[in-house]
Design a protein around this motif. Structure first.
Motif, PDB file in Angstrom:
ATOM      1  N   UNK A  21       0.840  -1.198   0.000  1.00  0.00           N
ATOM      2  CA  UNK A  21       0.000   0.000   0.000  1.00  0.00           C
ATOM      3  C   UNK A  21       0.873   1.245   0.000  1.00  0.00           C
ATOM      4  N   UNK A  22       0.642   2.143  -0.950  1.00  0.00           N
ATOM      5  CA  UNK A  22       1.433   3.364  -1.027  1.00  0.00           C
ATOM      6  C   UNK A  22       0.647   4.542  -0.465  1.00  0.00           C
ATOM      7  N   UNK A  23       1.194   5.112   0.597  1.00  0.00           N
ATOM      8  CA  UNK A  23       0.625   6.282   1.271  1.00  0.00           C
ATOM      9  C   UNK A  23       1.761   7.068   1.899  1.00  0.00           C
ATOM     10  N   UNK A  24       1.537   8.352   2.143  1.00  0.00           N
ATOM     11  CA  UNK A  24       2.481   9.076   2.983  1.00  0.00           C
ATOM     12  C   UNK A  24       2.195   8.687   4.435  1.00  0.00           C
ATOM     13  N   UNK A  25       3.194   8.726   5.306  1.00  0.00           N
ATOM     14  CA  UNK A  25       2.934   8.447   6.723  1.00  0.00           C
ATOM     15  C   UNK A  25       1.851   9.358   7.295  1.00  0.00           C
ATOM     16  N   UNK A  28      -1.555   8.050   6.162  1.00  0.00           N
ATOM     17  CA  UNK A  28      -1.874   6.808   6.875  1.00  0.00           C
ATOM     18  C   UNK A  28      -2.354   7.105   8.285  1.00  0.00           C
ATOM     19  N   UNK A  29      -1.674   8.035   8.952  1.00  0.00           N
ATOM     20  CA  UNK A  29      -2.060   8.414  10.313  1.00  0.00           C
ATOM     21  C   UNK A  29      -3.434   9.067  10.338  1.00  0.00           C
ATOM     22  N   UNK A  30      -3.691   9.953   9.390  1.00  0.00           N
ATOM     23  CA  UNK A  30      -4.984  10.650   9.361  1.00  0.00           C
ATOM     24  C   UNK A  30      -6.137   9.682   9.083  1.00  0.00           C
ATOM     25  N   UNK A  31      -5.928   8.730   8.168  1.00  0.00           N
ATOM     26  CA  UNK A  31      -6.955   7.723   7.889  1.00  0.00           C
ATOM     27  C   UNK A  31      -7.247   6.910   9.140  1.00  0.00           C
ATOM     28  N   UNK A  32      -6.181   6.469   9.787  1.00  0.00           N
ATOM     29  CA  UNK A  32      -6.318   5.622  10.973  1.00  0.00           C
ATOM     30  C   UNK A  32      -7.009   6.368  12.110  1.00  0.00           C
ATOM     31  N   UNK A 109       7.711   4.334  -9.361  1.00  0.00           N
ATOM     32  CA  UNK A 109       8.156   5.371  -8.428  1.00  0.00           C
ATOM     33  C   UNK A 109       8.978   6.445  -9.116  1.00  0.00           C
ATOM     34  N   UNK A 110       9.435   6.157 -10.325  1.00  0.00           N
ATOM     35  CA  UNK A 110      10.205   7.152 -11.067  1.00  0.00           C
ATOM     36  C   UNK A 110      11.539   7.471 -10.419  1.00  0.00           C
ATOM     37  N   UNK A 111      12.056   6.524  -9.643  1.00  0.00           N
ATOM     38  CA  UNK A 111      13.338   6.741  -8.988  1.00  0.00           C
ATOM     39  C   UNK A 111      13.246   7.568  -7.727  1.00  0.00           C
ATOM     40  N   UNK A 112      12.018   7.942  -7.334  1.00  0.00           N
ATOM     41  CA  UNK A 112      11.850   8.709  -6.102  1.00  0.00           C
ATOM     42  C   UNK A 112      12.116   7.799  -4.910  1.00  0.00           C
ATOM     43  N   UNK A 113      12.798   8.306  -3.918  1.00  0.00           N
ATOM     44  CA  UNK A 113      13.122   7.518  -2.730  1.00  0.00           C
ATOM     45  C   UNK A 113      11.838   7.015  -2.067  1.00  0.00           C
ATOM     46  N   UNK A 114      11.755   5.719  -1.891  1.00  0.00           N
ATOM     47  CA  UNK A 114      10.561   5.099  -1.343  1.00  0.00           C
ATOM     48  C   UNK A 114      10.944   4.132  -0.229  1.00  0.00           C
ATOM     49  N   UNK A 115      10.352   4.294   0.930  1.00  0.00           N
ATOM     50  CA  UNK A 115      10.584   3.363   2.026  1.00  0.00           C
ATOM     51  C   UNK A 115       9.571   2.232   1.960  1.00  0.00           C
ATOM     52  N   UNK A 116       9.999   1.038   2.322  1.00  0.00           N
ATOM     53  CA  UNK A 116       9.131  -0.128   2.366  1.00  0.00           C
ATOM     54  C   UNK A 116       9.080  -0.619   3.817  1.00  0.00           C
ATOM     55  N   UNK A 117       7.872  -0.682   4.368  1.00  0.00           N
ATOM     56  CA  UNK A 117       7.678  -1.096   5.761  1.00  0.00           C
ATOM     57  C   UNK A 117       6.922  -2.414   5.762  1.00  0.00           C
ATOM     58  N   UNK A 118       7.528  -3.446   6.365  1.00  0.00           N
ATOM     59  CA  UNK A 118       6.992  -4.801   6.338  1.00  0.00           C
ATOM     60  C   UNK A 118       6.574  -5.213   7.745  1.00  0.00           C
ATOM     61  N   UNK A 153       2.042   0.663  13.624  1.00  0.00           N
ATOM     62  CA  UNK A 153       2.151   1.228  12.276  1.00  0.00           C
ATOM     63  C   UNK A 153       0.768   1.418  11.674  1.00  0.00           C
ATOM     64  N   UNK A 154       0.389   2.672  11.467  1.00  0.00           N
ATOM     65  CA  UNK A 154      -0.905   2.974  10.844  1.00  0.00           C
ATOM     66  C   UNK A 154      -1.002   2.332   9.459  1.00  0.00           C
TER      67      UNK A 154
END
Length: 201
Positions: A21-25, A28-32, A109-118, A153-154
Motif C-alpha cells: 500500500x502506497x501512502x504518505x505516513x 496513513x495516520x490521518x486515515x487511521x 516510483x520514477x526513482x523517487x526515494x521510497x521506504x518499504x515497511x513490512x 504502524x498505521x
C-alpha cells in the motif's frame, strides 16, 4: 511516499494475499485516526475483526486520501507444484508474493526515494531480517526497507485490511460478495490493482 506491506491467509486456508500500500505516513495516520474516532475502535485494526460497514468506511477513507495498492494473490488450486508434487512452503510463497507486489511498484516510483515497511509478525525475526535484506538489495538507493510492529504502524494496519479483503474474495468467503462490491470502484479506477502469482521462480 511509503509502501506499507502485510499479508493475509496461507495455502492451508486456500490462498495467500500480500498487499503493498502506497501512502504518505501523514495520510496513513490521518486515515487511521479518523477511522478510530468514528468507529470507537480499541486495539489493533485488522481486517478479520471489523464489520463490512467498517471495512467500507476505511477503504473509502483510503480512496479519498489518494491511497493506492498493488495486491499479489496466490490461490492454492492455481499454484504450480514443485517437481516432487508438493506446493511451495509458506515462507517461499510469502517471499514470492512480497517480491511480486513490490516489483510492481518500483517502476512506477520514477526513482523517487521510497521506504518499504513490512509487518514483522508472521515469521521469526531472523527469517524476516533476511527477507528485509533481500528487499533492500532490490531497492538499492531508491529507499529503505524496514520491519515494523503492526500495532504501532498505521500504514501496516491499513495494508492488513486490504490484504484481508482480497483474501476473502480469493477463497469465496461468506462476505466475499459484499467485499467485492466495496472494492469494485477502486479496482475500476486502479487505486487497487491485483497481480496473480501462479508459479515461483
Amino acid at each position: 511516499m511509503t509502501i506499507y506491506c502485510d499479508e493475509s491467509g496461507g495455502l492451508n486456508a486456500g490462498a495467500m494475499t500480500f498487499s503493498a500500500v502506497m501512502l504518505t505516513p501523514k495520510a496513513a495516520n490521518e486515515i487511521h485516526e479518523r477511522f478510530r474516532s468514528v468507529t470507537g475502535l480499541r486495539g489493533e485494526l485488522k481486517g478479520s475483526r471489523i464489520s463490512i460497514v467498517e471495512r467500507a468506511w476505511l477503504l473509502e477513507l483510503f480512496d479519498r486520501a489518494g491511497g493506492r495498492a498493488w495486491v499479489a494473490v496466490a490461490e492454492r488450486d492455481k499454484l504450480a507444484q514443485n517437481p516432487g508434487g508438493t506446493l511451495p512452503s509458506d515462507l517461499a510463497l510469502y517471499a514470492g508474493l512480497l517480491n511480486l507486489a513490490i516489483g510492481r511498484w518500483l517502476p512506477e516510483t520514477g526513482g523517487v526515494c521510497t521506504d518499504v515497511v513490512i509487518d514483522d509478525g508472521r515469521y521469526d525475526p531472523k527469517i524476516l531480517a533476511q527477507v528485509r535484506e533481500e528487499i533492500q538489495d532490490g531497492l538499492g538507493q531508491w529507499g529503505r526497507a524496514s520491519l515494523a510492529d503492526s500495532k504501532r504502524s498505521d500504514g501496516v494496519q491499513i495494508a492488513d485490511v486490504i490484504a484481508n479483503s482480497l483474501f476473502n474474495i480469493a477463497v469465496g468467503s461468506q462476505r466475499a460478495h459484499r467485499i467485492q462490491r466495496i472494492l469494485d470502484p477502486m479496482l475500476a479506477s486502479k487505486a487497487i490493482r491485483i497481480t496473480e502469482l501462479t508459479q515461483l521462480p
